[in-house]
Design an enzyme around this catalytic site. Structure first.
Site, short mmCIF file in Angstrom:
data_model
loop_
_atom_site.label_atom_id
_atom_site.label_comp_id
_atom_site.label_asym_id
_atom_site.label_seq_id
_atom_site.Cartn_x
_atom_site.Cartn_y
_atom_site.Cartn_z
N LYS A 8 -0.83 -2.00 -8.27
CA LYS A 8 0.44 -2.52 -8.86
C LYS A 8 0.03 -3.98 -9.06
CE LYS A 8 3.05 -1.39 -5.57
NZ LYS A 8 2.92 -0.63 -4.86
N ARG A 81 11.61 -0.34 -3.00
CA ARG A 81 11.18 0.95 -2.53
C ARG A 81 12.27 1.83 -2.15
NH1 ARG A 81 6.69 -3.04 -1.54
NH2 ARG A 81 5.32 -2.17 -0.44
N ARG A 120 -9.65 -5.31 -0.16
CA ARG A 120 -8.63 -6.06 -1.21
C ARG A 120 -9.56 -8.42 -0.07
NH1 ARG A 120 -3.72 -3.86 -3.00
NH2 ARG A 120 -3.17 -4.57 0.00
N ARG A 154 -5.62 -9.49 4.22
CA ARG A 154 -3.74 -9.94 4.49
C ARG A 154 -3.89 -9.20 5.36
NH1 ARG A 154 0.01 -6.85 -0.83
NH2 ARG A 154 0.45 -5.45 1.80
N ARG A 165 1.67 2.57 5.90
CA ARG A 165 2.55 2.37 4.46
C ARG A 165 2.75 3.29 3.75
NH1 ARG A 165 -1.24 -2.86 3.56
NH2 ARG A 165 -0.31 -2.70 1.87
#
Ligand code: AMP
Length: 213
Positions: A8, A81, A120, A154, A165
């Site tokens: 995203k 969400r 990431r 992160r 998650r």
């Protein structure tokens, strides 16, 4: 919309450049509050670091404020969400006479998600996203655009939190896609997040451009 790691944020960066919209990422807004060290930031951290969703009342209030400050085209990333958040957003946009035009839905397989998330990295200065394998910086560990700035990972990108998650996504966020599929006036653009980022961007841009016409 899509699970964590579906791409995203990557697509959002490309679409913002293409369409000149303002990109509002709830995750980025919450991370900024978290790093400010405020009481609210500490509250957000207790949910985010556990891979859980932040309670709806907090999210809706923060996002409503952020949306009100935008003048012009807007792309939401990571919000809404839950169905309750979607209903609150619809109400706010209806009152502003500016309903949603389209939802982009990205799907991705769990093993691809875990691989993507583990690699990431982000530049803490300009927020540009990288991936150690799929989108590496020119100099390992450093931002291409901000001289001498080291990329960071992160705190919620470890495997256990990612699995939590994903669970939150399936239980609370997937129903939001069903909620929007029931809205006749809304265009839904479905894309396969397992594909190459440039290919996905091309598909989304083509679909959204057709809507503008
Ligand atoms: P993201 O950067 O979108 O993956 O969001 C990171 C974390 O922030 C999530 O795992 C949640 O803890 C929290 N978060 C972001 N957006 C929302 C939202 N709309 N509702 C509830 N929690 C959220």
């Amino acid at each position: 919309m899509g699970p964590p790691g579906a791409g995203k944020g990557t697509q959002a960066e490309r679409l913002v450049k293409q369409f000149g919209m303002k990109h509002l990422s709830s995750g980025d807004i919450f991370r900024a509050e978290k790093s400010s060290g405020s009481e609210l930031g500490e509250k957000l951290a207790s949910y985010m670091d556990a891979g859980q969703l932040v309670p709806d009342d907090v999210v809706v209030e923060m996002m409503a404020k952020a949306i009100t400050q935008v003048d012009g085209g807007l792309m939401l990333d990571g919000f809404p969400r839950t169905v309750a958040q979607a209903e609150a957003l619809d109400k706010q946009l209806l009152e502003a006479n500016s309903p949603l035009d389209a939802i982009v839905v990205m799907v991705a397989e769990d093993d691809i998600i875990v691989k993507r998330i583990a690699g990431r990295r982000t530049c803490p200065a300009c927020k540009r996203g990288y991936h150690v394998t799929f989108m590496p910086p020119k100099t390992e560990g450093y931002c291409d655009d901000c001289e001498g700035v080291e990329l960071t990972q992160r705190s919620d990108d470890c495997e256990a939190t990612v699995r939590q998650r994903l669970e939150a996504y399936r239980a609370q966020t997937e129903p939001v896609i069903g909620y929007y599929r029931g809205c006749e006036s809304l265009a839904i653009v479905d894309v396969d997040g397992n594909l190459d980022a440039a290919l996905i961007a091309g598909e989304i841009i083509e679909a959204l451009t057709a809507l503008e016409a």
